[in-house]
Design a protein around this motif. Sequence first.
Motif, short mmCIF file in Angstrom:
data_model
loop_
_atom_site.label_atom_id
_atom_site.label_comp_id
_atom_site.label_asym_id
_atom_site.label_seq_id
_atom_site.Cartn_x
_atom_site.Cartn_y
_atom_site.Cartn_z
N UNK A 64 0.83 -1.20 0.00
CA UNK A 64 0.00 0.00 0.00
C UNK A 64 0.87 1.25 0.00
N UNK A 65 1.96 1.24 0.76
CA UNK A 65 2.82 2.43 0.84
C UNK A 65 3.44 2.78 -0.50
N UNK A 66 3.50 1.81 -1.42
CA UNK A 66 4.05 2.09 -2.75
C UNK A 66 2.99 2.56 -3.75
N UNK A 67 1.72 2.47 -3.38
CA UNK A 67 0.62 2.84 -4.28
C UNK A 67 -0.05 4.15 -3.87
N UNK A 68 -0.34 4.31 -2.60
CA UNK A 68 -1.02 5.51 -2.13
C UNK A 68 -0.02 6.67 -2.14
N UNK A 69 -0.34 7.75 -2.84
CA UNK A 69 0.61 8.86 -2.94
C UNK A 69 0.67 9.72 -1.67
N UNK A 70 1.80 10.39 -1.51
CA UNK A 70 1.91 11.41 -0.46
C UNK A 70 1.03 12.57 -0.88
N UNK A 71 0.49 13.33 0.01
CA UNK A 71 0.64 13.26 1.45
C UNK A 71 -0.38 12.34 2.13
N UNK A 72 -1.20 11.65 1.37
CA UNK A 72 -2.24 10.79 1.96
C UNK A 72 -1.69 9.52 2.59
N UNK A 73 -0.54 9.08 2.15
CA UNK A 73 -0.02 7.75 2.52
C UNK A 73 -0.01 7.51 4.04
N UNK A 74 0.61 8.37 4.81
CA UNK A 74 0.71 8.13 6.26
C UNK A 74 -0.66 8.18 6.93
N UNK A 75 -1.54 9.08 6.47
CA UNK A 75 -2.89 9.15 7.03
C UNK A 75 -3.62 7.82 6.79
N UNK A 76 -3.52 7.30 5.57
CA UNK A 76 -4.19 6.03 5.22
C UNK A 76 -3.64 4.90 6.08
N UNK A 77 -2.33 4.79 6.18
CA UNK A 77 -1.72 3.72 6.98
C UNK A 77 -2.12 3.84 8.45
N UNK A 78 -2.21 5.05 8.95
CA UNK A 78 -2.66 5.25 10.34
C UNK A 78 -4.11 4.81 10.53
N UNK A 79 -4.96 5.07 9.55
CA UNK A 79 -6.36 4.61 9.64
C UNK A 79 -6.42 3.08 9.61
N UNK A 80 -5.60 2.46 8.78
CA UNK A 80 -5.55 0.99 8.75
C UNK A 80 -5.16 0.44 10.12
N UNK A 81 -4.12 1.03 10.71
CA UNK A 81 -3.65 0.58 12.03
C UNK A 81 -4.72 0.79 13.10
N UNK A 82 -5.43 1.90 13.03
CA UNK A 82 -6.50 2.19 13.99
C UNK A 82 -7.64 1.18 13.87
N UNK A 83 -7.99 0.83 12.65
CA UNK A 83 -9.05 -0.18 12.45
C UNK A 83 -8.65 -1.50 13.08
#
Length: 143
Positions: A64-83
């Motif tokens: 996922x980190x290689x597909x989702x572009x910045x600046x959204x990448x860290x926000x998306x990964x944080x939401x995944x971790x929160x879920x």
Amino acid sequence: MTVDKLAVLLDARKKELSALYEHIPGILFYIAVEPDGEFRFLSISDAFLAATGLTREQVVGALVRDIIPSPSREMVLNHYREAILTGQTERWDEMSVYPAGQRYGEVAVTPLYDANGVATHLIGIVHDITERKRLEESHREDE
């Protein structure tokens, strides 16, 4: 169960999943939660490809980190971790820029767990709200 019956059942399941991916309104994706904490795309809908301008070969199997572009990448990964942490569906609005252009989406991701309570997958849907956002912006400019 015979091999022939198993083949028929597998073919039927493949058709069911294909129908879901083709007909549910929204961008669908299925992600593996890897033991090292990475997230990997396992499958995506055609709507995902249309919205991003990426190819299936570029996305399926990629982190996922290689597909989702910045600046959204860290926000998306944080939401995944929160879920995963809460065991609940996580929802958020997102704006990302892909080869197909700037896209806005309402995202929902739900974690799936194995019998031992370990998160193994995430399933997600994105409702593309790009046109609605563009209309809202044009109305603001007209005011």
